[in-house]
Write a protein that holds these residues in place. Structure first.
Motif, PDB file in Angstrom:
ATOM      1  N   ALA A  53       0.817  -1.214   0.000  1.00 23.46           N
ATOM      2  CA  ALA A  53       0.000   0.000   0.000  1.00 23.46           C
ATOM      3  C   ALA A  53       0.851   1.264   0.000  1.00 23.46           C
ATOM      4  O   ALA A  53       0.511   2.252  -0.661  1.00 23.46           O
ATOM      5  CB  ALA A  53      -0.928  -0.011   1.209  1.00 23.46           C
ATOM      6  N   ASP A  54       1.974   1.264   0.732  1.00 19.83           N
ATOM      7  CA  ASP A  54       2.782   2.479   0.845  1.00 19.83           C
ATOM      8  C   ASP A  54       4.280   2.203   0.720  1.00 19.83           C
ATOM      9  O   ASP A  54       5.103   3.018   1.147  1.00 19.83           O
ATOM     10  CB  ASP A  54       2.497   3.186   2.168  1.00 19.83           C
ATOM     11  CG  ASP A  54       2.708   2.261   3.370  1.00 19.83           C
ATOM     12  OD1 ASP A  54       3.118   1.105   3.155  1.00 19.83           O
ATOM     13  OD2 ASP A  54       2.455   2.692   4.516  1.00 19.83           O
ATOM     14  N   ARG A  55       4.638   1.091   0.152  1.00 18.43           N
ATOM     15  CA  ARG A  55       6.052   0.748  -0.012  1.00 18.43           C
ATOM     16  C   ARG A  55       6.187  -0.295  -1.114  1.00 18.43           C
ATOM     17  O   ARG A  55       5.222  -0.951  -1.515  1.00 18.43           O
ATOM     18  CB  ARG A  55       6.606   0.163   1.290  1.00 18.43           C
ATOM     19  CG  ARG A  55       5.878  -1.104   1.706  1.00 18.43           C
ATOM     20  CD  ARG A  55       6.502  -1.836   2.860  1.00 18.43           C
ATOM     21  NE  ARG A  55       5.708  -2.999   3.220  1.00 18.43           N
ATOM     22  CZ  ARG A  55       6.166  -4.014   3.948  1.00 18.43           C
ATOM     23  NH1 ARG A  55       7.412  -3.993   4.397  1.00 18.43           N
ATOM     24  NH2 ARG A  55       5.383  -5.031   4.241  1.00 18.43           N
ATOM     25  N   GLN A  56       7.404  -0.455  -1.607  1.00 13.39           N
ATOM     26  CA  GLN A  56       7.722  -1.620  -2.424  1.00 13.39           C
ATOM     27  C   GLN A  56       8.701  -2.468  -1.623  1.00 13.39           C
ATOM     28  O   GLN A  56       9.681  -1.962  -1.090  1.00 13.39           O
ATOM     29  CB  GLN A  56       8.272  -1.230  -3.792  1.00 13.39           C
ATOM     30  CG  GLN A  56       9.497  -0.352  -3.789  1.00 13.39           C
ATOM     31  CD  GLN A  56       9.976  -0.030  -5.194  1.00 13.39           C
ATOM     32  OE1 GLN A  56       9.347  -0.379  -6.191  1.00 13.39           O
ATOM     33  NE2 GLN A  56      11.121   0.647  -5.294  1.00 13.39           N
ATOM     34  N   TRP A  57       8.379  -3.763  -1.522  1.00  9.78           N
ATOM     35  CA  TRP A  57       9.164  -4.670  -0.674  1.00  9.78           C
ATOM     36  C   TRP A  57       9.783  -5.750  -1.550  1.00  9.78           C
ATOM     37  O   TRP A  57       9.129  -6.307  -2.438  1.00  9.78           O
ATOM     38  CB  TRP A  57       8.270  -5.300   0.392  1.00  9.78           C
ATOM     39  CG  TRP A  57       9.030  -6.209   1.322  1.00  9.78           C
ATOM     40  CD1 TRP A  57       9.789  -5.844   2.375  1.00  9.78           C
ATOM     41  CD2 TRP A  57       9.116  -7.638   1.242  1.00  9.78           C
ATOM     42  NE1 TRP A  57      10.352  -6.950   2.964  1.00  9.78           N
ATOM     43  CE2 TRP A  57       9.952  -8.060   2.291  1.00  9.78           C
ATOM     44  CE3 TRP A  57       8.560  -8.589   0.379  1.00  9.78           C
ATOM     45  CZ2 TRP A  57      10.261  -9.398   2.510  1.00  9.78           C
ATOM     46  CZ3 TRP A  57       8.873  -9.920   0.585  1.00  9.78           C
ATOM     47  CH2 TRP A  57       9.701 -10.327   1.653  1.00  9.78           C
ATOM     48  N   PHE A  58      11.060  -6.043  -1.306  1.00  7.64           N
ATOM     49  CA  PHE A  58      11.815  -6.945  -2.163  1.00  7.64           C
ATOM     50  C   PHE A  58      11.955  -8.315  -1.505  1.00  7.64           C
ATOM     51  O   PHE A  58      12.634  -8.444  -0.484  1.00  7.64           O
ATOM     52  CB  PHE A  58      13.199  -6.368  -2.461  1.00  7.64           C
ATOM     53  CG  PHE A  58      13.167  -4.932  -2.923  1.00  7.64           C
ATOM     54  CD1 PHE A  58      12.238  -4.524  -3.866  1.00  7.64           C
ATOM     55  CD2 PHE A  58      14.044  -3.998  -2.397  1.00  7.64           C
ATOM     56  CE1 PHE A  58      12.193  -3.202  -4.292  1.00  7.64           C
ATOM     57  CE2 PHE A  58      14.012  -2.673  -2.804  1.00  7.64           C
ATOM     58  CZ  PHE A  58      13.079  -2.272  -3.755  1.00  7.64           C
ATOM     59  N   LEU A  64      21.045  -4.171  -4.904  1.00  2.00           N
ATOM     60  CA  LEU A  64      20.447  -3.053  -4.173  1.00  2.00           C
ATOM     61  C   LEU A  64      20.924  -2.991  -2.731  1.00  2.00           C
ATOM     62  O   LEU A  64      21.248  -1.931  -2.209  1.00  2.00           O
ATOM     63  CB  LEU A  64      18.917  -3.145  -4.214  1.00  2.00           C
ATOM     64  CG  LEU A  64      18.233  -2.696  -5.495  1.00  2.00           C
ATOM     65  CD1 LEU A  64      16.720  -2.819  -5.341  1.00  2.00           C
ATOM     66  CD2 LEU A  64      18.607  -1.261  -5.842  1.00  2.00           C
ATOM     67  N   GLY A  65      20.887  -4.118  -2.035  1.00  2.72           N
ATOM     68  CA  GLY A  65      21.332  -4.162  -0.648  1.00  2.72           C
ATOM     69  C   GLY A  65      20.310  -3.681   0.351  1.00  2.72           C
ATOM     70  O   GLY A  65      20.640  -3.460   1.521  1.00  2.72           O
ATOM     71  N   VAL A  66      19.055  -3.486  -0.076  1.00  4.42           N
ATOM     72  CA  VAL A  66      17.973  -3.108   0.842  1.00  4.42           C
ATOM     73  C   VAL A  66      16.778  -4.014   0.579  1.00  4.42           C
ATOM     74  O   VAL A  66      16.681  -4.655  -0.479  1.00  4.42           O
ATOM     75  CB  VAL A  66      17.558  -1.625   0.667  1.00  4.42           C
ATOM     76  CG1 VAL A  66      18.708  -0.711   1.035  1.00  4.42           C
ATOM     77  CG2 VAL A  66      17.083  -1.361  -0.759  1.00  4.42           C
TER      78      VAL A  66
END
Length: 366
Positions: A53-58, A64-66
């Motif tokens: 809803a309010d983020r993109q999660w990997f 990237l390292g996050v």
């Protein structure tokens, strides 16, 4: 440019969260996919990206390292509004990404290609994407590979969801079976309380079998192997249950090795132990004589086992007592179980008590 919300945002988020994948640890199955995507597409970065809803999660990432970034800087939040596959050869020349802070820096993201992760209902939950620091284009083989790997990500998610649904169903079935067995046990106790004294022994025998089946069901529910029962834990539970029904002057003990048996054989062993203990309690310790019933189950040879049951009661006098119809049936059941398992039995009584040993036919390695 911040992306608009998806037209079916509420449904999309419900679908995403139904997979139970958000905020889970990294896993090799997904790490391998992004590694392959990065290698084949010759990019510095590859990501399994889920749009919340309010983020993109990997779920998985290379370069990237996050594990997550804000939705305001998400390129993939634009992509889930578009086609199954989107390529942006130069992010600074595209209206969707030209003002994105992640693209404007010296080492910014200048190339993007993403394949949608879509549910079977067509709802996009994220992308499998590759990114690089220089403008470029993928060739046809690289595009096809990225699309194929995106489908593999969804197959993995769908499989995990199916397994979780199966587990939920199994837990529900387990609950219902337990309730049914408890109902049967309650009815047995009710009929025992209202019946004639001579029928009490029969009801006790039925109750022991119902309780053993309930314990077996519990073990099968807990184990992950295919109908294989961890016998040390299972028989300990059977013995603990028998101890609760034993008089204060009798102790029931168990020792065993860590071996597994098929559910059918496990049920047979439980029945044998129950019948032996019940018989010993009735005959081996008259006049409140204190005593111990010992049960052992050990590995014997290759894939073989040895069950030993022994009480330190009156021994030879026990062997000479009369046998009731219920006990006679119990003995027949023991013999039938032993025969079906192709095992051998020795039993007898002496001054040290009554004993019974059952040995399976071990597999002989050539």
């Amino acid at each position: 440019m911040i992306a608009d919300s998806h037209p079916k945002q509420a449904e999309r988020l419900v679908a995403l969260r139904s997979y139970g994948i958000l905020d889970t640890p990294r896993e090799a199955d997904f790490d391998d996919i992004v590694e392959l995507a990065s290698t084949v597409c010759e990019t510095a970065i590859s990501v399994v990206n889920l749009i919340d809803a309010d983020r993109q999660w990997f779920k998985a990432e290379v370069g990237l390292g996050v594990r997550e970034t804000p939705l305001e800087t998400s390129i993939c939040s634009h992509i889930i509004l578009e086609d199954d596959f989107v390529e942006i050869p130069d992010t600074l020349k595209d209206n969707r990404t030209g003002d994105n802070p992640l693209c404007l820096s010296d080492q910014g993201l200048r190339f993007y290609a993403g394949a949608l992760l879509k549910t079977s209902e067509g709802l996009p939950i994220g992308t499998l994407c590759v990114l690089d620091h220089e403008p470029r284009r993928l060739n046809d083989f690289q595009k096809k590979t990225l699309n194929t790997l995106a489908k593999q990500v969804m197959r993995e998610l769908e499989l995990r969801m199916a397994l979780e649904e199966q587990e939920v169903l199994r837990r529900e079935m387990d609950h219902r079976v337990k309730n049914s067995l408890q109902t049967v046990a309650s009815l047995v106790r009710l009929y025992k309380s209202k019946g004639h004294p001579e029928s009490a022994e029969a009801f006790d025998a039925v109750a022991r079998k119902v309780e053993a089946i309930s314990l077996l069901h519990e073990e099968l529910h807990q184990t992950t192997s295919n109908e294989m029962v961890p016998m040390k834990r299972f028989i300990q539970k059977v013995v603990d249950l028998l101890q609760k029904s034993a008089p204060a002057n009798v102790t029931v003990e168990f020792a065993g090795d860590a071996l597994e048996m098929k559910s059918e054989d496990a049920s047979g062993i439980a029945m044998i132990v129950s019948e032996f203990v019940a018989n010993s309690i009735k005959h081996a310790f008259p006049d409140d004589r204190e005593g111990v019933i010992k049960i052992t189950l050990h590995i014997d040879g290759v894939a073989g086992w040895r069950l030993a049951c022994h009480d330190d009661g009156v021994g030879s006098a026990h062997e000479n007592t009369s046998t009731s119809k219920v006990e006679g049936l119990g003995l027949k059941l023991i013999n039938a179980v032993v025969s079906k398992m192709h095992a051998q039995t020795t039993r007898g009584a002496d001054a040290d008590g009554y004993h019974m040993t059952i040995v399976s036919n071990p597999i002989i390695e050539s």
